[in-house]
Scaffold this motif. Structure first.
Motif, mmCIF file in Angstrom:
data_model
loop_
_atom_site.group_PDB
_atom_site.id
_atom_site.type_symbol
_atom_site.label_atom_id
_atom_site.label_comp_id
_atom_site.label_asym_id
_atom_site.label_seq_id
_atom_site.Cartn_x
_atom_site.Cartn_y
_atom_site.Cartn_z
ATOM 1 N N ASN A 203 3.981 3.640 6.878
ATOM 2 C CA ASN A 203 4.230 1.443 5.928
ATOM 3 C C ASN A 203 4.041 0.538 6.917
ATOM 4 O OD1 ASN A 203 6.484 0.326 6.671
ATOM 5 N ND2 ASN A 203 7.589 2.219 4.921
ATOM 6 N N GLY B 110 6.369 -5.185 2.201
ATOM 7 C CA GLY B 110 5.573 -5.628 2.495
ATOM 8 C C GLY B 110 5.320 -5.524 3.974
ATOM 9 N N SER C 127 4.710 0.719 -5.690
ATOM 10 C CA SER C 127 4.563 -0.684 -5.579
ATOM 11 C C SER C 127 4.183 -1.487 -6.754
ATOM 12 C CB SER C 127 3.684 -0.287 -4.856
ATOM 13 O OG SER C 127 2.131 -0.511 -5.296
ATOM 14 N N HIS C 128 4.570 -2.547 -6.661
ATOM 15 C CA HIS C 128 4.265 -3.855 -6.971
ATOM 16 C C HIS C 128 4.267 -4.801 -6.607
ATOM 17 C CE1 HIS C 128 5.509 -6.410 -10.823
ATOM 18 N NE2 HIS C 128 6.233 -6.943 -10.175
ATOM 19 N N ARG C 129 3.242 -5.545 -6.818
ATOM 20 C CA ARG C 129 2.668 -7.307 -5.927
ATOM 21 C C ARG C 129 4.076 -8.239 -6.399
ATOM 22 N NH1 ARG C 129 -0.057 -8.225 -1.913
ATOM 23 N NH2 ARG C 129 -0.407 -10.160 -1.705
ATOM 24 N N LYS D 222 12.727 -13.224 -0.011
ATOM 25 C CA LYS D 222 12.086 -11.740 -0.802
ATOM 26 C C LYS D 222 13.195 -10.589 -0.069
ATOM 27 C CE LYS D 222 9.094 -10.294 2.680
ATOM 28 N NZ LYS D 222 7.467 -10.611 3.287
ATOM 29 N N THR E 50 3.232 -10.342 -1.934
ATOM 30 C CA THR E 50 3.593 -8.781 -0.688
ATOM 31 C C THR E 50 3.561 -8.535 -1.289
ATOM 32 O OG1 THR E 50 5.011 -8.111 1.231
ATOM 33 C CG2 THR E 50 6.404 -9.278 -0.738
ATOM 34 N N GLU E 51 3.835 -6.674 -0.975
ATOM 35 C CA GLU E 51 3.735 -5.674 -1.961
ATOM 36 C C GLU E 51 5.293 -4.511 -1.620
ATOM 37 O OE1 GLU E 51 0.579 -4.372 -3.407
ATOM 38 O OE2 GLU E 51 1.292 -2.198 -3.910
ATOM 39 N N VAL F 298 7.550 -1.625 -2.326
ATOM 40 C CA VAL F 298 7.134 -0.925 -2.608
ATOM 41 C C VAL F 298 8.228 -0.014 -2.779
ATOM 42 C CG1 VAL F 298 6.898 2.414 -2.138
ATOM 43 C CG2 VAL F 298 5.244 0.093 -1.053
ATOM 44 N N MET G 234 0.870 -0.832 0.142
ATOM 45 C CA MET G 234 -0.393 -0.107 -0.414
ATOM 46 C C MET G 234 0.869 1.257 -0.116
ATOM 47 S SD MET G 234 -3.017 0.233 0.136
ATOM 48 C CE MET G 234 -4.291 -0.458 0.962
#
Lengths: 357, 423
Positions: A27, A214, A45-47, A191, A51-52, A54, A1
């Motif tokens: 965040n 994320g 942002s990118h999924r 990740k 997860t997201e 940013v 987000m």
């Protein structure tokens, strides 16, 4: 987000942050990013990897910023395709399909990440375990509906969980499992590795940037606005409150907390942060029980290491965790425990200690 | 024959194919004489990706890396995990004795120079697509492969994807009737621009963003469309006989020279049509090929194939009992002209594997056994020439008739058709 306060979003979903006064953008990972009046940050942002991601760029040139975002997200997507447990065509899935039958050769990048995960599993006494996937699945935390598993399911999973089941041969670059059915799960490390690769890429481009993956990983490169990148550690009981601020220099930050993924059963909170040694889900009752670990944040030289260690430090708790952390150079940790009247903080090498117990 | 047979992938059949390729995962069983040493010309993003794939094949070693951009040496060595020999001149790499095969992953306009030199050095070559930037380049590469007799595989990796092969087989068997149209698209929503290190924009822009400049690039049609054109040529068993095109630099006006959107319509000798569309401003449709036949349709993506059956009608080539009935909207608003939004029958196609890895495994196997790859110079030539002439249609703003550029176009098409029948 993406944060939206005082932000201008353009058609590509890119957000330029232009705060009217000094403010902190919360965040989702428990870290708060401080941006001062007059600064312009570009964020997108990118999924990926469930997860997201940013990325915040201190870049004046919009064309260059856009190219940076695209390149970073392409690299993250590449790593997702490589290390995903869910995509059947991923390299990790190929290893999981065949390493139970005999040694499988893989490329140096994948081998190195598996070897690092195995080394961390050993050094943390299995508190971090690269074979935890079957257990995560039994508890329904791997994309399913989280629940308390049947004893038989748990027993079947336990048989196949344990880093000792993974046999690596560095000379031949092969991965092999001691028995069929063992599965690699690099979720708690891939990740962070993706963040590291993205940071490397941005460094080579001479860009100042911060990446927030994320709910756990934050790392930065360069000095935004000549003042460095500062992030705040959020209070797990009230995300709007900041416990302390950390300047991200050469170190990456990772937070593990019960709030990321958990479920309540009979009044008890079960977290996705499973203890691979006992197969129990981490239990916590935020705000009510005393002495429970609610959140752990680790600072480490790489995001990959911070990711794995925050998982392990959560499972180990403050006392055992401190002893284990001593094996790792330049790593610090902050444990936040629940108390009857709030929270209590414990640190290991944590910068600034006025708030610690 | 039942519905399952029409629609479903027979797991046993495809599994056998996949197992044949996957059979050996361990390097221990590879005889020392069967190890393949690979040299790489072009260690950029694509080159590094293919190096990783090759290193997942047992018995492969990277023994030389060549690039003219020095940071690639460190990046390439990170991929190989060792201090691999590096060269800034491909001729030096080709002089090295410890190289059996060469991967060429340079900008399109350099393919001919690098591939031909590698073939002339008596090496097997994996050459990235598109085959060559111009018809002449394509001719030269094909002729060099024939002249040297060396193994050449073009980087059309979907040629090895089981779900593509299965689709070709079913289409060939008439399962979706007569295919009259293919709609292919590769829609993205990004600038297609690579970032350039800060402060070095002037020196490095054209080197790192070569895809955006006409000197070396065939644009979206070459970099993305080549896979789809290759597939269409295989379905129709021929090359197109003509092309018209539209497109331009309409959104990303950042100094680039190649179109940021492009639509090409190819007509095939049998009266079939390929409509190919490439945009960089919307990704709703992503990358897919929609193959329309009189009896059904297939939608292909990078990971799977979905089959649809036309509602039974007198023109249907497929018996009604084989049909997946479309769940058309019913009730007072029913209209047979409504687009179909329901599900088709999905088929991923045997063991899910990365198409690039499958292509690399096939290449190494061909090098070892001296077998001709499926995606050989003829397949590459058909694809490369089609791309080059599609681009020409846009550049010249007119309908391009292929036979004007290919004296032997008809016979080439026949050759291809013959090859397809055999395979």
């Amino acid at each position: 987000m993406l944060p939206t306060n005082d932000a201008v979003e353009n058609a590509a979903g890119e957000v330029n942050l232009r705060p009217s006064s000094h403010q902190t953008f919360p965040n989702p990972c428990g870290a708060n990013l401080a941006v001062a009046a007059g600064d312009t940050l570009r964020a997108r942002s990118h999924r990926a990897m469930g997860t997201e991601f940013v990325v915040y760029l201190d870049a004046e040139d919009g064309v260059q910023a856009r190219a940076c975002f695209d390149a970073v997200f392409d690299e993250i997507d590449r790593l997702e395709i490589t290390f995903s447990r869910f995509q059947r065509s991923s390299e990790l899935s190929r290893l999981n399909r065949h390493a139970g039958e005999g040694p499988v050769v893989t490329d140096p990048e994948v081998f190195e990440l598996v070897a690092t995960a195995l080394d961390l599993s050993e050094k943390t006494g299995g508190a971090f375990d690269l074979t935890v996937g079957r257990l995560t699945r039994a508890w329904g935390f791997a994309g399913g509906q989280p629940r308390i598993p049947e004893q038989s399911e748990l027993a079947a999973a336990k048989e196949l969980v344990g880093w000792g089941n993974v046999i690596l041969d560095a000379e031949w670059r092969t991965v092999q499992f001691a028995r069929p059915g063992v599965e690699l799960d690099l979720g708690a490390i891939a990740k962070g590795y993706a963040v590291d690769r993205a940071i490397d890429m941005l460094r080579s481009l001479g860009v100042s940037a911060l990446i927030d993956a994320g709910s756990s990983s934050v790392a930065a490169v360069g000095e935004a606005f000549s003042r460095g990148w500062k992030v705040g550690i959020a209070n797990p009981l009230d995300r709007g409150l900041t416990i302390c601020e950390v300047e991200l220099g050469q170190r990456a930050l990772s937070t593990s907390g019960v709030r990321e993924k958990s479920f309540v059963h009979d009044g008890r909170v079960y977290s996705h942060l499973l203890d691979p040694r006992t197969s129990d889900a981490g239990e916590a009752m935020p705000g009510t029980g005393a002495g429970q670990v609610l959140q752990v944040t680790v600072l480490a030289p790489s995001s990959m290491l911070a990711d794995a260690l925050s998982t392990a430090m959560f499972v180990l708790g403050h006392e055992h965790g401190s002893a284990a952390l001593a094996q790792f150079a330049d790593c610090s940790a902050l444990w936040i425990h629940s108390e009857a009247d709030g929270i209590r903080c414990f640190g290991h090498g944590w910068p600034g200690d006025d708030f610690l117990s | 024959m039942d519905r399952r047979e029409f629609i479903g992938i027979t797991a046993a059949g495809l599994g056998a194919v996949a197992l044949g390729l996957e059979g050996c995962n361990s390097p221990h069983s590879i005889a020392p004489s069967d190890w393949v040493n690979v040299g790489v010309i072009g260690v950029g993003g694509r080159g590094q990706h293919m190096m990783r794939m090759l290193l997942r094949v047992p018995g492969v070693r990277m023994t030389g890396l060549c690039d003219i951009y020095e940071p690639r040496f460190a990046e390439g060595r990170k991929v190989t995990g060792e201090a691999t020999a590096v060269y800034n001149d491909y001729r030096k790499l080709l002089e090295a004795r410890d190289i059996d095969a060469v991967l060429v992953a340079t900008p399109l306009g350099l393919h001919a120079e690098h591939v031909i030199a590698a073939l002339d050095s008596e090496r097997a070559v994996y050459g990235e697509k598109s085959l060559g930037r111009t018809v002449e380049d394509c001719n030269r590469i094909r002729d060099a492969a024939r002249r040297t007799g060396k193994i050449f595989q073009v980087g059309l990796q979907y040629h090895y994807a089981p779900w593509y092969q299965e689709a070709l087989r079913r289409i060939g068997d008439g399962r979706i009737g007569k295919v009259t149209h293919i709609h292919a698209c590769w829609h993205r929503n990004n600038s297609w621009r690579r970032p350039v290190p800060r402060g070095q924009e002037a020196q490095l822009e054209r080197l790192l963003n070569w895809r955006l400049y006409r000197e070396w690039s065939g644009g979206l049609l070459a970099e993305l469309g080549s896979h789809q054109i290759n597939f269409a040529n295989a379905v129709f068993g021929a090359m197109p006989e003509s092309a018209i095109a539209s497109g331009g630099i309409d959104y990303w006006k950042d100094g680039r020279e190649i179109p940021d959107n492009l639509q090409v319509i190819f007509r095939y000798p049998g009266g079939q049509t390929l409509v190919a569309s490439y945009v960089t401003t919307n990704r709703l449709d992503g990358a897919q090929e929609r193959i329309f036949g009189t009896g059904g349709s297939v939608v292909l993506t990078h990971t799977d194939a979905t089959y649809f059956k036309e509602p039974s009608d007198p023109n249907s080539a497929v018996p009604p009992e084989l049909a997946i009935q479309h769940k058309l909207i019913t009730g007072p608003t029913y209209s047979a002209e409504q687009p179909y939004h329901g599900k088709g029958e999905s088929a991923k196609g045997g063991e899910a594997e990365d198409a690039d890895l499958l292509a690399c495994r096939e290449f190494i196997e061909c090098v070892r056994s001296k077998r001709r790859p499926k995606a050989d110079e003829n397949v590459g030539w058909s694809e490369g020439v089609t791309v080059a002439l599609g681009n020409r249609a846009l550049e010249e703003g007119r309908r391009i008739v292929f036979s004007e550029y290919l004296g032997a176009a008809t016979s080439a098409s026949q050759q291809l058709s013959e090859r397809n029948r055999q395979s």
